[in-house]
Design an enzyme around this catalytic site. Structure first.
Site, PDB file in Angstrom:
ATOM      1  CE  LYS A  42       4.907  -8.375  -2.593  1.00  0.00           C
ATOM      2  NZ  LYS A  42       4.140  -7.586  -3.258  1.00  0.00           N
ATOM      3  N   GLY A  54      12.220 -12.342  -8.543  1.00  0.00           N
ATOM      4  CA  GLY A  54      11.023 -11.670  -7.858  1.00  0.00           C
ATOM      5  C   GLY A  54       9.679 -12.386  -8.159  1.00  0.00           C
ATOM      6  CB  ALA A 164       3.397   2.462  -5.404  1.00  0.00           C
ATOM      7  CB  CYS A 167      -1.453  -0.789  -8.898  1.00  0.00           C
ATOM      8  SG  CYS A 167      -2.079  -2.532  -8.502  1.00  0.00           S
ATOM      9  CB  THR A 170       1.443  -1.808  -6.464  1.00  0.00           C
ATOM     10  OG1 THR A 170       1.331  -2.755  -7.330  1.00  0.00           O
ATOM     11  CG2 THR A 170       3.100  -1.316  -6.518  1.00  0.00           C
TER      12      THR A 170
END
Length: 182
Positions: A42, A54, A164, A167, A170
């Protein structure tokens, strides 16, 4: 009739520090509560490597925005701010573009910008900004780390790891792009 599930392209973070600007993004793409792909890219260079960008949001919409921004950068070479403002004008006036559900972080040697889903162009304070479902987690971590003796890339990587861990949209498969400031 129920709403169709949304594709999510999630956490993007930028940090400008120590003569470098970094954009980092995770690799997770989710459809509703299902992980579809864990290795999506991304974050990518644009304009022959003079700009990094991004995206967060709907994947197909983000690719449309990448293409539109690339075209504006060709029209206004070495003028990231102008290219983004011109794209934002299109975004606000074009009926098709107004329906796009994505945001972008873009940076060149001078500017870091956020392109919002409403066609706004914003310059983050203190050179740090996060977008996407885990963006606020990554942003909070980066703001806490920015005054420490860490490079922009180290801050991005640590902050993305924290996002990460918090979430569910993520992951820790992080792509990083870096530019040197002038």
């Amino acid at each position: 009739m129920s709403e169709p599930e949304q594709w999510h392209g999630t956490t993007i973070l930028t940090v400008r520090k120590g003569g470098k600007v970094v954009i980092a993004g995770d690799g997770q793409v989710s459809l509703g509560s299902t992980v579809i792909k864990g290795t999506a890219r991304k974050v990518r260079p644009l304009a022959g490597g003079k700009v990094i960008a991004g995206f967060a949001g709907a994947t197909a919409d983000a690719f449309t925005l990448f293409e539109r921004l690339e075209a504006k950068l060709e029209q206004y070479p070495d003028q990231l701010m102008r290219a983004c403002v011109e794209m934002a004008k299109d975004w606000r006036t074009d009926r098709y573009l107004r329906r796009l559900e994505a945001m972008m972080l873009v940076a060149d040697k001078k500017h870091s910008l956020v392109l919002t889903g409403t066609g706004d162009v914003l310059e983050p304070e203190n050179g740090v900004m996060g977008i996407g479902s885990g963006g606020n987690f990554a942003l909070s971590a980066a703001r806490a780390l920015v005054d420490m003796d860490l490079t922009a890339e180290e801050i991005c990587r640590k902050s993305m790891t924290i996002a990460a861990d918090i979430c569910v949209y993520t992951n820790s498969n992080v792509t990083v792009e870096t530019l040197d400031e002038e």
